[in-house]
Each structure stands twice: as C-alpha cells, then as structure tokens.
Design a protein around this motif. Structure first.
Motif, mmCIF file in Angstrom:
data_model
loop_
_atom_site.group_PDB
_atom_site.id
_atom_site.type_symbol
_atom_site.label_atom_id
_atom_site.label_comp_id
_atom_site.label_asym_id
_atom_site.label_seq_id
_atom_site.Cartn_x
_atom_site.Cartn_y
_atom_site.Cartn_z
ATOM 1 N N PHE A 71 0.829 -1.212 0.000
ATOM 2 C CA PHE A 71 0.000 0.000 0.000
ATOM 3 C C PHE A 71 0.859 1.256 0.000
ATOM 4 N N SER A 72 0.176 2.427 -0.085
ATOM 5 C CA SER A 72 0.899 3.694 0.017
ATOM 6 C C SER A 72 0.258 4.714 0.967
ATOM 7 N N GLY A 74 -2.578 4.501 4.316
ATOM 8 C CA GLY A 74 -3.568 3.715 5.047
ATOM 9 C C GLY A 74 -4.317 4.494 6.103
ATOM 10 N N PHE A 85 -6.520 -1.949 10.601
ATOM 11 C CA PHE A 85 -5.162 -1.938 10.040
ATOM 12 C C PHE A 85 -4.146 -1.649 11.146
ATOM 13 N N ARG A 86 -4.413 -0.636 11.944
ATOM 14 C CA ARG A 86 -3.473 -0.298 13.024
ATOM 15 C C ARG A 86 -3.366 -1.429 14.038
ATOM 16 N N VAL A 89 -1.097 -4.077 12.619
ATOM 17 C CA VAL A 89 0.327 -3.698 12.562
ATOM 18 C C VAL A 89 0.905 -3.528 13.967
ATOM 19 N N ILE A 99 3.825 -5.853 5.961
ATOM 20 C CA ILE A 99 3.520 -4.692 5.124
ATOM 21 C C ILE A 99 4.666 -4.396 4.148
ATOM 22 N N GLU A 101 5.529 -1.127 1.885
ATOM 23 C CA GLU A 101 5.025 0.236 1.874
ATOM 24 C C GLU A 101 5.711 1.097 0.815
ATOM 25 N N HIS A 102 4.915 1.828 0.055
ATOM 26 C CA HIS A 102 5.426 2.661 -1.036
ATOM 27 C C HIS A 102 4.844 4.063 -0.945
ATOM 28 N N HIS A 134 13.402 0.394 4.369
ATOM 29 C CA HIS A 134 12.480 -0.601 4.909
ATOM 30 C C HIS A 134 11.705 -1.365 3.848
ATOM 31 N N THR A 135 11.745 -0.910 2.618
ATOM 32 C CA THR A 135 10.950 -1.546 1.568
ATOM 33 C C THR A 135 11.903 -2.135 0.522
ATOM 34 N N TYR B 121 10.027 1.511 13.298
ATOM 35 C CA TYR B 121 9.208 1.114 12.150
ATOM 36 C C TYR B 121 8.548 -0.244 12.353
ATOM 37 N N ARG B 127 0.963 3.698 14.528
ATOM 38 C CA ARG B 127 1.069 3.514 13.092
ATOM 39 C C ARG B 127 0.246 4.618 12.414
ATOM 40 N N PRO B 129 -0.856 6.914 8.781
ATOM 41 C CA PRO B 129 -1.297 6.440 7.453
ATOM 42 C C PRO B 129 -0.185 6.137 6.455
#
Lengths: 274, 257
Positions: A71-72, A74, A85-86, A89, A99, A101-102, A134-135, B121, B127, B129
């Motif tokens: 995702f990018s 959330g 979602f939170r 995570v 996840i 993430e972008h 991280h991605t 992280y 967390r 968005p």
C-alpha cells in the motif's frame, strides 16, 4: 470475452487462498461489496494490494483474510485512522500482517509496469526518504543515457484485480468515468479481473474522460448496484461521509467490529445497514 | 450582518497559510489544513490559483471544501481529470507544479516530515497512514509549504521516520540527492511562521501571529527554536478572510452530514 455472473460466483471462480489481490478505486468507485464477498467466502492468506486501503481493506484485515498488505496510504480519508489496520500492525490482531510500503507515485508506476508487461518501472522518487531502507521493492537504477540515479520499483501483477464501474453492456464491455484513479492499469496488470458495475445498459454512451475496458480484457462482470458504498459512483451515488465516521466507531473496538463481522458473514448486513 | 471579528488560532493559521499562495501559481494540495488554506486563497486574493489534487483533478474549483482528495466536487469543477499515474508522472515529476502544500504528523528542525510511524518502524507506538503522494510532492514541487499545529510532540529534534524530505541533515543534502524542488520555504502554525535559515537550513521563527509570544512558540517546539533577527508580526485576519473561511467550513460541515 467477459462473462457476466453473480458476485458470489465471480469471487468463487477468481479468488483463491494465498492469492495476490488488488481492489482498486481512488476514493471513488471502491469495490466494497466485492471485498465483503471475499470475507463471506472465508478466503485466507491473501496479499492485498491497494494504494489507499480505506474501509474496504480495514474490513478484510480485521476479518483475518490478509497475510500481507502492499500500500501507500492507510488512513480513513477525512476521518482519521484505519483501526483494524493499526491493530494488525501494532498488535498482530487478529493475525500478523506483513507490510510493503510505497508512495503513491511508486505504486502507480508499479501498476503501469504490470500493465505494460515490463518487469519494473522507473521514477524520480523516494530519494532521501526512510522508505528506501524498509521496503525491499525500492531500488536504485542509473540511467544508461544520462547517468542520473533514479528509483526502480517492480511490476505488480495481481492474480486478480477487482474494480467497480458505472456501466457494462450486454457483451461485457465496461465504462467508468469521473476520477478513474489507477483502475485501468490495475485491471490490465492482473492475470484475471472482475468488474462490478452499477448497471448493464443497452449501449455505452461515449463520455469525456471515460475509461472503457473492452470485454476481452476482463474475466468477469457482476452487476452490483451500490457496490461501491460507502464510497461513491459518479452519476449514481454520493459518498456516504457519515458512514466513514460511523466506521470509526465500529472499527475502533474489537468486539464491536466482531458484531459487524457476524452480520457480514451471515449475509444479512451490508455497509448500507446503518 | 455583523461579523464576529474575534478569531481562533486555527483561523489565523489558515489565513496565514492562504496568504502564502499567489494568483496563477499551481498548487498541489494535501487534504485537511492545506486544502482549507488553498481554497481560502482561491476564494479571496488568488482567484486564478490552480488547485491540483492527487486524485487527478487539475484546476479544481470547488465551491465548498472537499472532504477527501477524491471528492466528486473536485472532478465536477476541474479543468481536466487525469489518472493517478498521469498526475504523478506527467504533472508532478517534470516540475510543472509551483507549490506543494502539505500537512505533517511530525516535523523536525530541518523540516523533514514524518507521516509513517511514531516509534520504531517494525514495532511502532503509533502507526500513521503513511506516505501517500507526499515524498514526491516534497521532492519535485518548486517549493513546499507545510501547515501544521505546533506542539513539542509534533515539532521534534529528529523525526522518527523521514517520509518526505525537507533539508535532510542540513545544508547540501537536497543538492546531493539531486532533488529538483527548493524544499520547504515556510511552516505555518497557529502560533506563527517558521522558515529555513538560508545558511544552516534550520527552521527559525520568522513571524508571530497577534498575541503570541516568542516564549510560547519556543515552548511548543521540541528543539531550541532560534528567532530571526527581523521577527515580524502577522496581520490579523481581515473581516473578509474570516467571512469566506467560515462560509467554506460551514459548507463542508453541511456536506459531511
């Protein structure tokens, strides 16, 4: 040629446990009803891909359908957090969620590469951000012509992409208009696709700025009026802003969400039941 | 009709941010506080301001504040509606946008922005968005203006995560990274305005809104906030600015029901 089938039949045919699934629609035309049908059919271990997870993925994540989210952004647009979602995570509830993430630009380009049949896309992006660290799907590439260092991101090729559109004709050609986001690319990047539509019409009238997907580029079409609620379908419905706020209350509490989920699984409740 | 010309600190913030935008410039607008300010500018002193939203709406002219970046009112009033790949690749990336108007969950002394996580992280305390369009807006717009409420929790020495780069670790970092835009030129808060020092790139206090003291601004900042030699006082909102701002906000509240 696209086959026009029921929503439950389409999801049964196209979505398997462990699949990579993209439900796209940028604030507008979000295929929420299809997401709920995936919950109802109890699909598991999905890799969910979507630029803006929104309520539709908050529901799938809370229901435990997802193993991973790509995702990018959330959040609950205009309201605040996506609580399911939170919770996944921050507390691995109801199960751990990996996840990837972008940024929006990166995700959009990943779909473009996927639709183009290319292995990756190039963009001027991510420089100086901690996302790079991280991605794993963000790399550097040097332009062979100028020497400029650019970002490279791999193509996304979902097993199935699901989008919502305003209209199909009897042959399964589809037309959508208004904000069309990244749906064209997401459908063309996928191995199979489902388009839920507001209605089937005799003839698709040409409209300015519309995206038309020929029948032969789509696997299935299902007629699901209101299938984008609580988002909207330009020309058919308005965004249900009150529901986005209402979802904050439902999703904030695990027990409250559990009651909502029971309603979905028993097939009696939809998002419209507010 | 008499207008209540007393105003809230948030109203002062929106007005101060709106005044940063000039007619004819092309502005990439984030939702929330930035969108309020950009629409206020267009409805007051900058009617030909071009509003661009990441949903693909170019030149949107909403009569009320949009509730999300994909609000139908943006598509209905835009000069053109393009796809999401096009808005980022054809319009933002080549440098066609003058000003990026962003919010922040955390911002640090070098104007780096965090909207991703508070804490580590992989084990975040909160967390957030995530990035959305911001990293490339911050990199590629001619300049960036940030609108954010000021507190020590938000204005931190070093952000927990650099989602969108400001000046990195200081002078020369943007140039080393090959970023084309100039970076953040102003951070507008409800207390005043912070701008980067031309040499150190550190954010310093350049304007105080009416009634606010330097001490208050420093207490709301998580690093020792320097004060510009020519510290200025913002003009209070005019009656016209307040009337228009309140009309915009009332129309948004009505739409949200």
């Amino acid at each position: 040629m696209a086959e026009i089938v029921s929503l439950s039949e389409a999801v049964r045919q196209l979505v398997r446990d462990g699949d990579t699934v993209a439900l796209e629609g940028f604030t507008h035309l979000i295929p929420v009803a299809a997401g709920q049908e995936i919950i109802r059919q109890g699909r598991l271990d999905l890799t969910l891909v979507r630029m803006t997870p929104d309520i539709v993925y908050d529901q799938l994540i809370g229901a435990g359908c997802a193993r991973k989210l790509v995702f990018s952004w959330g959040g609950n647009p205009g309201v605040g957090s996506l609580h399911r979602f939170r919770d996944a995570v921050e507390h691995a509830w109801p199960r751990p969620l990996a996840i990837e993430e972008h940024s929006h630009a990166g995700m959009a380009n990943r779909y473009v590469a996927g639709a183009s049949g290319l292995p990756f896309a190039v963009l001027r992006g991510y420089r100086g951000t901690d996302l790079v660290e991280h991605t794993a799907t963000i790399r550097e590439i040097t332009c062979p012509f100028t020497g400029e260092v650019l970002a490279a991101v791999p193509a996304i090729n979902p097993d199935v992409t699901i989008v919502h559109a305003q209209q199909a004709d009897h042959d399964g050609n589809v037309q959508m208009w208004g904000i069309t986001g990244v749906q064209n690319e997401a459908v063309l990047a996928a191995r199979s696709s489902l388009v839920t539509v507001e209605e089937v019409v005799e003839r698709l009238e040409p409209r300015p700025g519309a995206v038309v997907l020929p029948s032969w580029s789509i696997t299935n079409v299902a007629v699901v009026p209101g299938g984008a609620h609580p988002s909207y379908a330009h020309g058919y419905s308005d965004r249900d802003n009150a529901y986005y706020r209402h979802w904050d209350a439902i999703s904030r509490d695990r027990a409250e969400f559990g009651r909502w989920l029971d309603g979905i699984r028993s097939g009696h409740a939809t998002t419209a039941g507010v | 009709m008499t207008v209540d010309v007393s105003y809230s600190t948030d109203e002062m913030m929106s007005v101060a941010a709106a005044r940063r935008l000039h007619g004819g410039s092309r502005c990439f607008v984030g939702i929330g506080l930035p969108s309020t300010a950009a629409n206020l500018a267009r409805a007051t002193h900058a009617p030909d301001l071009v509003l661009v939203y990441e949903s693909g709406t170019l030149g949107a002219k909403p009569g009320r504040l949009p509730l999300s970046i994909g609000d139908g009112v943006l598509a209905d009033t835009a000069d053109s509606v393009v796809t999401v790949p096009e808005i980022f690749n054809y319009w933002l990336q080549p440098g066609r946008i003058d000003v990026g108007f962003l919010g922040a969950a955390q911002i640090d002394r070098f104007a780096n922005i965090n909207t991703t996580v508070v804490g580590r992280y992989h084990k975040p305390t909160v967390r957030l968005p995530g990035a959305g369009g911001a990293p490339e807006i911050a990199a590629s717009c001619g300049e960036v203006v940030v609108v954010v409420r000021q507190s020590p929790r938000t204005f931190v020495e070093r952000v927990d995560f650099v989602t969108s780069i400001g000046y990195g670790a200081g002078p020369g970092d943007r140039e080393r990274l090959g970023l084309r835009g100039a970076g953040p030129t102003a951070v507008i808060t409800e207390l005043g305005v912070l701008q980067p020092d031309l040499d150190s790139r550190e954010l310093v206090l350049t304007h105080l809104h009416p009634g606010v003291t330097v001490k208050q601004a420093q207490a709301a900042t998580g690093w020792p906030l320097a004060v510009a030699a020519d510290l200025q006082r913002s003009d209070p909102p005019t009656e016209h600015e307040l009337v228009v701002l309140r009309r915009l906000q009332a129309s948004q509240a009505e739409e949200a029901e």
